[in-house]
Motif scaffolding. Structure first.
Motif, PDB file in Angstrom:
ATOM      1  N   LEU A  75      -2.712  64.126  83.295  1.00  0.00           N
ATOM      2  CA  LEU A  75      -3.047  65.253  82.421  1.00  0.00           C
ATOM      3  C   LEU A  75      -2.965  66.568  83.199  1.00  0.00           C
ATOM      4  O   LEU A  75      -2.365  67.544  82.731  1.00  0.00           O
ATOM      5  N   TYR A  76      -3.571  66.605  84.382  1.00  0.00           N
ATOM      6  CA  TYR A  76      -3.499  67.805  85.217  1.00  0.00           C
ATOM      7  C   TYR A  76      -2.051  68.128  85.599  1.00  0.00           C
ATOM      8  O   TYR A  76      -1.621  69.284  85.557  1.00  0.00           O
ATOM      9  N   ARG A  77      -1.315  67.109  85.992  1.00  0.00           N
ATOM     10  CA  ARG A  77       0.060  67.319  86.461  1.00  0.00           C
ATOM     11  C   ARG A  77       0.942  67.878  85.342  1.00  0.00           C
ATOM     12  O   ARG A  77       1.784  68.755  85.583  1.00  0.00           O
ATOM     13  N   ASN A  78       0.742  67.417  84.118  1.00  0.00           N
ATOM     14  CA  ASN A  78       1.546  67.906  82.997  1.00  0.00           C
ATOM     15  C   ASN A  78       1.228  69.355  82.644  1.00  0.00           C
ATOM     16  O   ASN A  78       2.016  70.018  81.966  1.00  0.00           O
ATOM     17  N   MET A  79       0.070  69.843  83.089  1.00  0.00           N
ATOM     18  CA  MET A  79      -0.308  71.212  82.773  1.00  0.00           C
ATOM     19  C   MET A  79      -0.035  72.175  83.913  1.00  0.00           C
ATOM     20  O   MET A  79      -0.313  73.376  83.789  1.00  0.00           O
ATOM     21  N   ALA A  80       0.487  71.702  84.997  1.00  0.00           N
ATOM     22  CA  ALA A  80       0.775  72.575  86.136  1.00  0.00           C
ATOM     23  C   ALA A  80       1.768  73.655  85.715  1.00  0.00           C
ATOM     24  O   ALA A  80       2.816  73.370  85.136  1.00  0.00           O
ATOM     25  N   GLY A  81       1.433  74.890  85.991  1.00  0.00           N
ATOM     26  CA  GLY A  81       2.316  76.001  85.655  1.00  0.00           C
ATOM     27  C   GLY A  81       2.070  76.618  84.290  1.00  0.00           C
ATOM     28  O   GLY A  81       2.630  77.671  83.968  1.00  0.00           O
ATOM     29  N   LEU A  82       1.236  75.998  83.467  1.00  0.00           N
ATOM     30  CA  LEU A  82       0.937  76.565  82.148  1.00  0.00           C
ATOM     31  C   LEU A  82       0.010  77.769  82.283  1.00  0.00           C
ATOM     32  O   LEU A  82      -0.862  77.800  83.157  1.00  0.00           O
ATOM     33  N   ASP A  83       0.191  78.743  81.414  1.00  0.00           N
ATOM     34  CA  ASP A  83      -0.727  79.889  81.376  1.00  0.00           C
ATOM     35  C   ASP A  83      -1.145  80.211  79.949  1.00  0.00           C
ATOM     36  O   ASP A  83      -1.519  81.338  79.634  1.00  0.00           O
ATOM     37  N   SER A  84      -1.100  79.208  79.084  1.00  0.00           N
ATOM     38  CA  SER A  84      -1.442  79.392  77.672  1.00  0.00           C
ATOM     39  C   SER A  84      -2.646  78.524  77.309  1.00  0.00           C
ATOM     40  O   SER A  84      -2.951  77.544  77.989  1.00  0.00           O
ATOM     41  N   PRO A  85      -3.368  78.879  76.233  1.00  0.00           N
ATOM     42  CA  PRO A  85      -4.539  78.084  75.832  1.00  0.00           C
ATOM     43  C   PRO A  85      -4.154  76.684  75.392  1.00  0.00           C
ATOM     44  O   PRO A  85      -2.998  76.431  75.017  1.00  0.00           O
ATOM     45  N   VAL A  86      -5.127  75.761  75.440  1.00  0.00           N
ATOM     46  CA  VAL A  86      -4.860  74.365  75.091  1.00  0.00           C
ATOM     47  C   VAL A  86      -5.918  73.847  74.127  1.00  0.00           C
ATOM     48  O   VAL A  86      -7.049  74.350  74.071  1.00  0.00           O
ATOM     49  N   LEU A  87      -5.527  72.829  73.383  1.00  0.00           N
ATOM     50  CA  LEU A  87      -6.419  72.169  72.436  1.00  0.00           C
ATOM     51  C   LEU A  87      -6.532  70.700  72.815  1.00  0.00           C
ATOM     52  O   LEU A  87      -5.524  69.982  72.855  1.00  0.00           O
ATOM     53  N   LEU A  88      -7.757  70.269  73.124  1.00  0.00           N
ATOM     54  CA  LEU A  88      -8.033  68.874  73.475  1.00  0.00           C
ATOM     55  C   LEU A  88      -8.551  68.146  72.248  1.00  0.00           C
ATOM     56  O   LEU A  88      -9.527  68.573  71.628  1.00  0.00           O
ATOM     57  N   VAL A  89      -7.897  67.042  71.898  1.00  0.00           N
ATOM     58  CA  VAL A  89      -8.303  66.250  70.730  1.00  0.00           C
ATOM     59  C   VAL A  89      -8.589  64.821  71.198  1.00  0.00           C
ATOM     60  O   VAL A  89      -7.768  64.201  71.889  1.00  0.00           O
ATOM     61  N   ILE A  90      -9.755  64.298  70.810  1.00  0.00           N
ATOM     62  CA  ILE A  90     -10.187  62.962  71.228  1.00  0.00           C
ATOM     63  C   ILE A  90     -10.520  62.130  69.991  1.00  0.00           C
ATOM     64  O   ILE A  90     -11.135  62.632  69.043  1.00  0.00           O
ATOM     65  N   LYS A  91     -10.140  60.871  70.030  1.00  0.00           N
ATOM     66  CA  LYS A  91     -10.587  59.908  69.012  1.00  0.00           C
ATOM     67  C   LYS A  91     -11.287  58.777  69.748  1.00  0.00           C
ATOM     68  O   LYS A  91     -10.725  58.185  70.684  1.00  0.00           O
ATOM     69  N   ASP A  92     -12.536  58.483  69.360  1.00  0.00           N
ATOM     70  CA  ASP A  92     -13.268  57.404  70.035  1.00  0.00           C
ATOM     71  C   ASP A  92     -13.102  56.093  69.284  1.00  0.00           C
ATOM     72  O   ASP A  92     -12.409  56.021  68.257  1.00  0.00           O
ATOM     73  N   MET A  93     -13.748  55.069  69.769  1.00  0.00           N
ATOM     74  CA  MET A  93     -13.608  53.739  69.185  1.00  0.00           C
ATOM     75  C   MET A  93     -14.261  53.624  67.813  1.00  0.00           C
ATOM     76  O   MET A  93     -14.029  52.643  67.095  1.00  0.00           O
ATOM     77  N   HIS A  94     -15.094  54.625  67.464  1.00  0.00           N
ATOM     78  CA  HIS A  94     -15.690  54.666  66.130  1.00  0.00           C
ATOM     79  C   HIS A  94     -14.867  55.518  65.170  1.00  0.00           C
ATOM     80  O   HIS A  94     -15.337  55.860  64.087  1.00  0.00           O
ATOM     81  N   LYS A  95     -13.632  55.842  65.581  1.00  0.00           N
ATOM     82  CA  LYS A  95     -12.689  56.620  64.763  1.00  0.00           C
ATOM     83  C   LYS A  95     -13.149  58.055  64.531  1.00  0.00           C
ATOM     84  O   LYS A  95     -12.681  58.716  63.593  1.00  0.00           O
ATOM     85  N   LYS A  96     -14.054  58.559  65.352  1.00  0.00           N
ATOM     86  CA  LYS A  96     -14.488  59.944  65.243  1.00  0.00           C
ATOM     87  C   LYS A  96     -13.506  60.837  65.998  1.00  0.00           C
ATOM     88  O   LYS A  96     -13.111  60.522  67.120  1.00  0.00           O
TER      89      LYS A  96
END
Length: 298
Positions: free
Chosen positions: A175-196
């Protein structure tokens, strides 16, 4: 006619009626002659006595704060002016003299109303962003809701998929490596095992850092069960921090608002002062099913 003095003495606003336009004049010692000429042309019946040809401009001096009589003279002069008719205003009795502080407050209120009107106009006419890839976690409803709550500077930006556990595997290092060099905002989206589905918007891309980074644009969100947004509370600046062992968002109260381990398998969510948020998942400790990170850039 507008005067822009370098060293203003005071600012005077005049209003002919409560619903009429407000006229303001500011002057300094170096411009009083020009100001007086303007008033003479405006209302010669008040400011001209005798022949204009032999009339000399009046001269003013700065108010002496140690002279108790100076303030009384100014009040007397204002009362005299208000008692005389003015041809260009409907009623001198309706004039209003306000302070600079009051003026700034009125302008701030006007700016706030304009900002709220612009936000409402955007909310009514916003369109869905273009996604570089299909999302496994965000459906049409999620996307429409999220885009309406993103900072306005990101509206119209394309969304690029930077990281996905379904594509890149479960690794915080990747995850860190894929963002190297970026200077723009990011959106983190997570889905847990309860489908939340929940996550965070970060003003800065995720990176390894010894100190916290980010700005007050950073916020948390959850779709469990309805959409809720938790903005920066202003109590601290613990927005985002991370190392090879974990990624942390929010803090200051004994627990992070959102925490992910190095394998992006275990997560945790606690209430914290940074966002005044409740637990985003069903439980404070949760198992991650999938993670996506999108960057928003023009």
């Amino acid at each position: 006619m507008v005067f822009q003095p370098q060293e203003p003495s005071f600012l005077c606003w005049l209003s002919s009626a409560p619903s009429s336009s407000i006229m303001g004049v500011a002057y300094s010692v170096g411009e009083v002659d020009h100001l007086y000429t303007f008033f003479v042309q405006w209302s010669p019946n008040i400011y001209m006595q005798g022949s204009k040809k032999h009339r000399k401009p009046r001269h003013f001096r700065k108010k002496n704060p140690n002279d108790p009589a100076s303030e009384g003279k100014e009040v007397a002069a204002i009362n005299t002016l208000r008692s005389k008719p003015v041809s260009n205003l409907s009623s001198a009795a309706n004039w209003e003299i306000i302070t600079v502080k009051q003026t700034k407050r009125r302008l701030s209120l006007c700016s706030l109303e304009d900002s709220e009107a612009d936000e409402q106009e955007f909310q009514e006419g916003n369109t869905l962003p273009v996604l570089s890839d299909h999302s496994q976690l965000i459906d049409h409803h999620h996307l429409k809701t999220l885009v309406a709550h993103l900072p306005q500077r990101t509206q119209g930006y394309k969304w690029y998929l930077v990281y996905s556990t379904a594509i890149h595997g479960s690794s915080l290092k990747t995850l860190y490596r894929n963002m190297a060099g970026l200077d723009s905002p990011v959106l983190l989206v997570i889905k847990d095992m309860h489908k939340k589905v929940f996550g965070a918007f970060s003003s800065d891309p995720f990176r390894i850092s010894k100190y916290c980074y980010g700005t007050g644009e950073t916020f948390l969100f959850t779709f469990s069960p309805d959409f809720q947004q938790y903005k920066w509370s202003g109590e601290n600046s613990y927005f985002v921090s991370g190392d090879l062992e974990s990624l942390q968002i929010g803090g200051g109260g004994g627990g992070f608002a959102l925490w992910l381990d190095a394998d992006l398998y275990h997560g945790a969510s606690f209430s914290c002062p940074t966002f005044h948020n409740p637990t985003l998942s069903t439980h404070q400790d949760f198992i991650v099913q999938d993670v996506e990170v999108w960057t928003l850039k023009n």
